[in-house]
Write a protein that holds these residues in place. Structure first.
Motif, short mmCIF file in Angstrom:
data_model
loop_
_atom_site.label_atom_id
_atom_site.label_comp_id
_atom_site.label_asym_id
_atom_site.label_seq_id
_atom_site.Cartn_x
_atom_site.Cartn_y
_atom_site.Cartn_z
N ALA A 142 88.44 5.02 73.82
CA ALA A 142 88.70 4.97 75.55
C ALA A 142 89.01 5.94 76.06
CB ALA A 142 90.55 3.72 75.09
N ALA A 143 89.71 7.02 75.41
CA ALA A 143 90.36 8.25 76.04
C ALA A 143 88.88 9.19 76.57
CB ALA A 143 91.22 9.26 75.47
N ILE A 144 87.42 9.11 76.11
CA ILE A 144 86.69 9.63 76.73
C ILE A 144 86.10 8.83 78.15
CG2 ILE A 144 84.44 10.31 76.27
CD1 ILE A 144 85.78 10.89 73.11
N ILE A 145 86.07 7.52 77.74
CA ILE A 145 85.23 6.67 78.41
C ILE A 145 85.99 6.21 79.87
CG2 ILE A 145 84.20 4.94 78.43
CD1 ILE A 145 83.13 6.42 77.25
N HIS A 146 87.03 5.79 79.67
CA HIS A 146 88.26 5.33 80.50
C HIS A 146 89.69 5.95 80.16
CE1 HIS A 146 85.42 2.33 81.23
NE2 HIS A 146 85.36 2.04 79.82
N PHE A 147 89.40 7.73 81.14
CA PHE A 147 90.81 8.11 80.69
C PHE A 147 91.34 7.31 81.89
CE2 PHE A 147 93.18 11.96 82.50
CZ PHE A 147 94.00 11.82 81.12
N ALA A 203 78.72 15.48 64.48
CA ALA A 203 79.98 14.41 65.60
C ALA A 203 80.87 13.49 65.02
CB ALA A 203 78.67 13.35 65.63
N LEU A 204 80.16 13.36 63.42
CA LEU A 204 81.67 12.16 62.69
C LEU A 204 82.72 13.94 62.33
CD1 LEU A 204 80.01 11.08 59.96
CD2 LEU A 204 80.63 10.30 62.00
N GLY A 205 82.48 15.45 62.41
CA GLY A 205 83.79 15.61 61.90
C GLY A 205 84.67 16.20 63.20
N MET A 206 83.76 15.79 64.75
CA MET A 206 84.11 16.72 65.19
C MET A 206 85.94 15.10 66.49
SD MET A 206 81.30 18.20 67.82
CE MET A 206 82.06 18.47 69.75
N ALA A 207 84.65 14.00 66.06
CA ALA A 207 85.95 12.65 66.02
C ALA A 207 86.61 13.04 64.76
CB ALA A 207 84.81 11.62 65.90
N VAL A 208 86.75 12.81 63.82
CA VAL A 208 87.88 13.45 63.48
C VAL A 208 89.04 14.51 63.29
CG1 VAL A 208 88.29 13.90 60.70
CG2 VAL A 208 86.80 12.55 60.64
N VAL A 241 91.42 28.42 67.64
CA VAL A 241 91.36 27.76 68.68
C VAL A 241 92.16 26.32 69.02
CG1 VAL A 241 88.04 27.54 67.77
CG2 VAL A 241 90.30 25.80 67.44
N ALA A 242 92.75 26.62 68.94
CA ALA A 242 94.13 26.11 69.16
C ALA A 242 94.77 25.91 70.65
CB ALA A 242 95.85 25.61 68.88
N GLY A 243 94.41 27.44 71.76
CA GLY A 243 94.41 27.39 72.82
C GLY A 243 93.73 27.15 73.93
N THR A 244 92.23 26.89 73.22
CA THR A 244 91.01 26.85 74.38
C THR A 244 91.28 26.25 75.65
OG1 THR A 244 89.34 27.46 72.59
CG2 THR A 244 88.96 26.09 74.56
N ARG A 300 92.28 14.64 76.19
CA ARG A 300 91.34 15.09 77.38
C ARG A 300 91.67 16.49 77.11
NH1 ARG A 300 88.11 13.08 81.45
NH2 ARG A 300 88.18 10.90 80.13
N GLU A 301 93.03 16.94 77.07
CA GLU A 301 93.27 18.46 77.90
C GLU A 301 93.73 19.45 76.52
OE1 GLU A 301 93.88 18.95 80.85
OE2 GLU A 301 93.19 16.98 81.83
N LEU A 302 94.01 18.89 75.73
CA LEU A 302 93.94 20.04 74.22
C LEU A 302 93.40 19.43 73.50
CD1 LEU A 302 97.81 19.25 73.69
CD2 LEU A 302 96.64 21.01 74.84
N ARG A 303 92.95 18.26 72.56
CA ARG A 303 91.73 18.40 71.67
C ARG A 303 90.58 18.17 71.86
NH1 ARG A 303 94.96 14.04 67.48
NH2 ARG A 303 97.12 15.31 67.28
N LEU A 304 90.11 17.43 72.88
CA LEU A 304 88.78 17.31 73.39
C LEU A 304 87.60 19.44 73.48
CD1 LEU A 304 87.59 14.71 75.18
CD2 LEU A 304 86.29 15.45 73.43
N PRO A 305 88.98 19.85 74.20
CA PRO A 305 87.97 21.51 75.00
C PRO A 305 87.97 22.21 73.28
CG PRO A 305 90.55 20.71 75.95
CD PRO A 305 89.65 19.71 75.04
N ARG A 306 89.54 21.62 72.50
CA ARG A 306 89.74 22.86 71.37
C ARG A 306 88.37 22.29 70.25
NH1 ARG A 306 94.95 22.90 67.28
NH2 ARG A 306 93.71 23.22 65.29
N VAL A 307 87.50 21.37 70.37
CA VAL A 307 86.58 20.89 69.42
C VAL A 307 85.17 21.27 69.79
CG1 VAL A 307 86.25 18.53 69.99
CG2 VAL A 307 86.23 19.34 68.14
#
Length: 352
Positions: free
Chosen positions: A60-65, A39-44, A206-209, A76-83
């Motif tokens: 804030a982007a996760i809770i109140h996009f 969880a910490l690694g994904m947050a970083v 995983v950059a293009g996920t 929301r569109e690049l980093r979350l699906p990547r990780v």
């Protein structure tokens, strides 16, 4: 003299009991601590990149996009699906490797070395060449077919050698056939001018996920993971030897068939998303067995957690090597995997 022999036998029996003892306390520690670290690694990983974003903004982007904010869109569109994709793929490759090593009793078994990854990659090359507008769902299905064909041919070639199938022959056959499929894939890419499309799968990353890929991939991987956990007790028995498993009432043929299907789903869907990233399924199961013992009821979930950790942190490291450019994740994992493979190969040679 007899006393020395008796003492030596007693020591050997004690060593064997220690070898086959499971360590649930270590497995529990890995699962709890590993998930916290993940969880910490994904947050970083979500906050770090070409544009560094504060954790408060990430939350804030996760809770109140808010789609009007650029940072929220990046998260929301690049980093979350990547990780998330990296975590899923790492778990998939690690569990696939653990099942293969348990079923075949081959310490060198890995989807990247057994022709599974290269078979899936070759199937994707053919899809890009002849069916360029194919949906991602069909790409995954063709990757399954390619992975199964690759594994079947490698096992067939290895079995044809005099003396039957052995771990060394299997690895040699897998390496040779994987090199052939990689060359054929490159030939297809050059002839049909799709080299740029395949470059991502060659390097592995995983950059293009995207979210739609995760939505399609999650049911396959989730179902395969549940199947692997349900099969874990049978794989433990099979890892002790086929005769022992049959003596304990296991239907070994059915277990092997189910295990092979799970491996093809896990490896095929992962290759379709991130490309042919090797060595995860080789490194993680060995590390997990060293930590928790030989009980696959613990090995499989712990391998999933450790595999996710490896890919998430390897992806984070890939972005730190030469910023703002990215190093392929496959290269980072290979830096660890190649020396580990050479160590295992040397160890197996000494034990023969």
């Amino acid at each position: 003299m007899n006393q020395q022999v008796t003492t030596r036998v007693g020591v050997n029996r004690k060593a064997d009991k220690e070898k086959f003892r499971s360590r649930p306390w270590a497995a529990t520690l890995i699962l709890v601590g590993g998930l916290i670290l993940l969880a910490l690694g994904m947050a970083v990983s979500v906050s770090f990149g070409a544009a560094d974003i504060k954790w408060s903004v990430v939350w804030a982007a996760i809770i109140h996009f808010n789609p009007e904010l650029t940072d929220h869109q990046i998260i929301r569109e690049l980093r979350l699906p990547r990780v998330l994709g990296g975590a899923m793929v790492g778990a998939s490759f690690a569990v696939a490797g653990a099942i293969m090593q348990g079923m075949t009793r081959n310490p060198l078994a890995d989807s990247g070395l057994m022709g599974i990854n290269s078979g899936a990659g070759f199937a994707l090359a053919l899809c890009f060449a002849f069916f360029p507008n194919l949906s991602f769902m069909y790409l995954i299905l063709y990757a399954f077919v390619g992975a199964g064909a690759g594994a079947g041919i490698v096992y067939g070639i290895g079995s044809m050698a005099q003396g039957g199938l052995s771990p060394a022959r299997l690895v040699l056959a897998g390496a040779a056939f994987s090199a052939l499929l990689s060359a054929l894939s490159e030939g297809v890419a050059l002839y049909f001018h799709i080299g740029q499309d395949l470059a991502f799968w060659y390097a592995g990353g995983v950059a293009g996920t995207k979210w739609f890929q995760l939505k399609i991939m999650f049911p396959w991987i989730g179902g395969a993971m549940m199947g692997a956990i349900a099969l874990s007790r049978s794989i433990t028995m099979l890892s002790l030897g086929e005769d022992i498993a049959k003596g304990l009432g296991q239907r070994t043929g059915l277990v092997k068939l189910a295990g092979a299907l799970i491996v093809l789903i896990l490896a095929g869907s992962s290759v379709a998303v991130v490309g042919a990233v090797g060595f995860i399924g080789l490194i993680i199961p060995h590390l997990t067995r060293y930590l928790v013992g030989v009980d696959y009821r613990w090995i499989i979930p712990c391998s999933a957690v450790l595999g996710s950790l490896l890919v998430v942190f390897a992806d984070l490291g890939a972005r730190m090597v030469n910023p703002p450019y990215e190093t392929p994740v496959g290269a980072i994992v290979a830096l660890i995997g190649v020396p580990f493979f050479l160590y295992l190969a040397r160890k197996e040679r000494r034990e023969l």
